[in-house]
Design a protein around this motif. Structure first.
Motif, short mmCIF file in Angstrom:
data_model
loop_
_atom_site.label_atom_id
_atom_site.label_comp_id
_atom_site.label_asym_id
_atom_site.label_seq_id
_atom_site.Cartn_x
_atom_site.Cartn_y
_atom_site.Cartn_z
N ALA A 92 -4.84 -31.05 27.73
CA ALA A 92 -5.46 -31.85 28.78
C ALA A 92 -4.90 -33.28 28.86
N GLU A 96 -3.10 -34.88 32.20
CA GLU A 96 -3.63 -36.08 32.85
C GLU A 96 -2.58 -37.19 32.94
N GLY A 117 -7.35 -29.67 35.04
CA GLY A 117 -8.54 -30.26 35.63
C GLY A 117 -8.33 -30.57 37.09
N ASP A 118 -8.36 -31.87 37.41
CA ASP A 118 -8.25 -32.29 38.81
C ASP A 118 -6.82 -32.28 39.34
N ARG A 156 -2.38 -24.71 40.77
CA ARG A 156 -2.83 -25.06 39.42
C ARG A 156 -1.71 -25.64 38.57
#
Length: 377
Positions: A92, A96, A117-118, A156
């Motif tokens: 993660a 990010e 995630g985002d 994704r």
């Protein structure tokens, strides 16, 4: 010796790294990734990275996620690729921070997807073309590439690269080089047929970047050459690269020895004449190979002086053979070679290893100091 000067230290010239990268980019005429893994090959991760960027590095390459995150923590915002992970890694933070993550298996791809995630993960696929180390085996290429494309369509991930690694590019006549390039071409064709359109395709490491123009493709990955060391001794042209690392120490003691007396553990060297010795306060605890005992040389008193006896944990002994050297004087264990001093390559040859190992293992209690020879001109 000036007051407060280090007992022993690693001196890294940022200008040498900067200049080496510039020269290599000019020679290859290709976008360049400078590899700064393993603490910048012993030169310092963030400092080597900064000098490489200043020299024109388009990408930085590291082995681990932690190394990549350290670059981001130091303020580097450019493209960074990491490639060595294990099951259970926390992907993660890398996602990010827009760090490119290498996957070589469906398991690794699934773990990356679970951490998304985002924002989509930046993923590069490594294929094994014959090194048989990391990289997806040929039997997995189809499934991995199609799975990656399916997830890319879903937003994704973004497949930013396809890459592989030569096993023998430092031996330009090895037929494995042609075989690996053919295999990589097959992988690229398969990627295209799966619908992948990566930003970069890269195969060439330092030796291939210099010696194998057909392997340069979109990007070359330069490691040891960026630090001024020859990736293929005996084969590479003179590009004006300068070793960036110097290891120096202050002589701790000078003493005489009579013919017939032995030096250091195991009495592996016995003087055949009266001579004088200097004690150098660096040893294998600082990363100096014991295999350099009675084989390597250093620079002291204006000339190369041989190591005598076994290199110890904290110190070793050199034969002055009449050279004018006193306690407190400088000894260059290895350096750029421009003044005649031994280089890391010289130590590698004396120790039966490669210069990569010499520079990456040195450290221990040595202080690392940075200079910039371009600023002093």
């Amino acid at each position: 010796m000036s007051r407060g000067r280090a007992r022993a230290e690693i001196v890294v010239d940022a200008a040498a790294i900067r200049s080496n990268v510039r020269r290599l980019k000019a020679f290859t005429e290709t976008a360049m990734m400078v590899v700064v893994k393993a603490d910048g090959y012993g030169h310092g991760l963030t400092e080597a990275a900064r000098a490489a960027r200043e020299g024109g590095a388009d990408w930085l390459g590291v082995a681990t996620i932690d190394e990549a995150l350290a670059l981001r923590g130091a303020g580097d915002t450019g493209p960074v690729l990491c490639w060595l992970t294990v099951p259970g890694e926390d992907y993660a933070p890398a996602i990010e921070q827009d760090i490119d993550i290498t996957v070589s298996s469906l398991r690794a791809l699934d773990e990356v997807l679970n951490a998304v995630g985002d924002r989509p993960a930046r993923v590069q696929i490594k294929v094994d073309t014959g090194l048989h180390r990391n990289g997806a085996p040929r039997s997995l290429w189809h499934d991995l590439m199609h799975a990656a494309r399916d997830h890319e369509r879903q937003g994704r991930i973004r497949v930013t690269g396809i890459w592989s690694h030569f096993s023998s590019s430092d031996e330009p006549d090895d037929p494995a080089n042609d075989a690996q390039q053919r295999a990589f071409d097959e992988a690229l064709d398969l990627a295209a047929s799966a619908g992948l359109d990566p930003e970069v395709r890269h195969l060439a490491n330092s030796a291939a970047a210099i010696l194998r123009p057909q392997s340069r493709l979109d990007l070359v990955r330069v490691g040891i050459a960026a630090y001024g060391l020859d990736p293929a001794p005996g084969h590479t042209p003179d590009l004006g690269l300068v070793p960036a690392m110097t290891v120096r120490a202050s002589v701790a003691m000078v003493k005489g020895i009579a013919a017939g007396q032995a030096v250091s553990y195991g009495r592996t060297w016995i003087a055949d004449h009266d001579t004088s010795l200097a004690l150098v306060p660096v040893g294998y605890a600082d990363g100096l190979p014991r295999s350099g005992s009675n084989r390597a040389h250093v620079w002291a008193g204006g000339s190369r002086r041989p190591v005598r006896g076994t290199i110890c944990m904290d110190q070793f002994v050199i034969d002055l053979e009449g050279a004018e050297v006193a306690a407190g004087d400088d000894v260059v264990v290895f350096g750029s070679g421009r003044a005649g001093e031994p280089t890391a390559q010289d130590w590698a040859e004396a120790c039966g290893t490669i210069s990569y190992e010499i520079v990456t293992r040195i450290g221990g209690r040595l202080i690392r100091r940075y200079v910039d020879s371009e600023e002093t001109r």
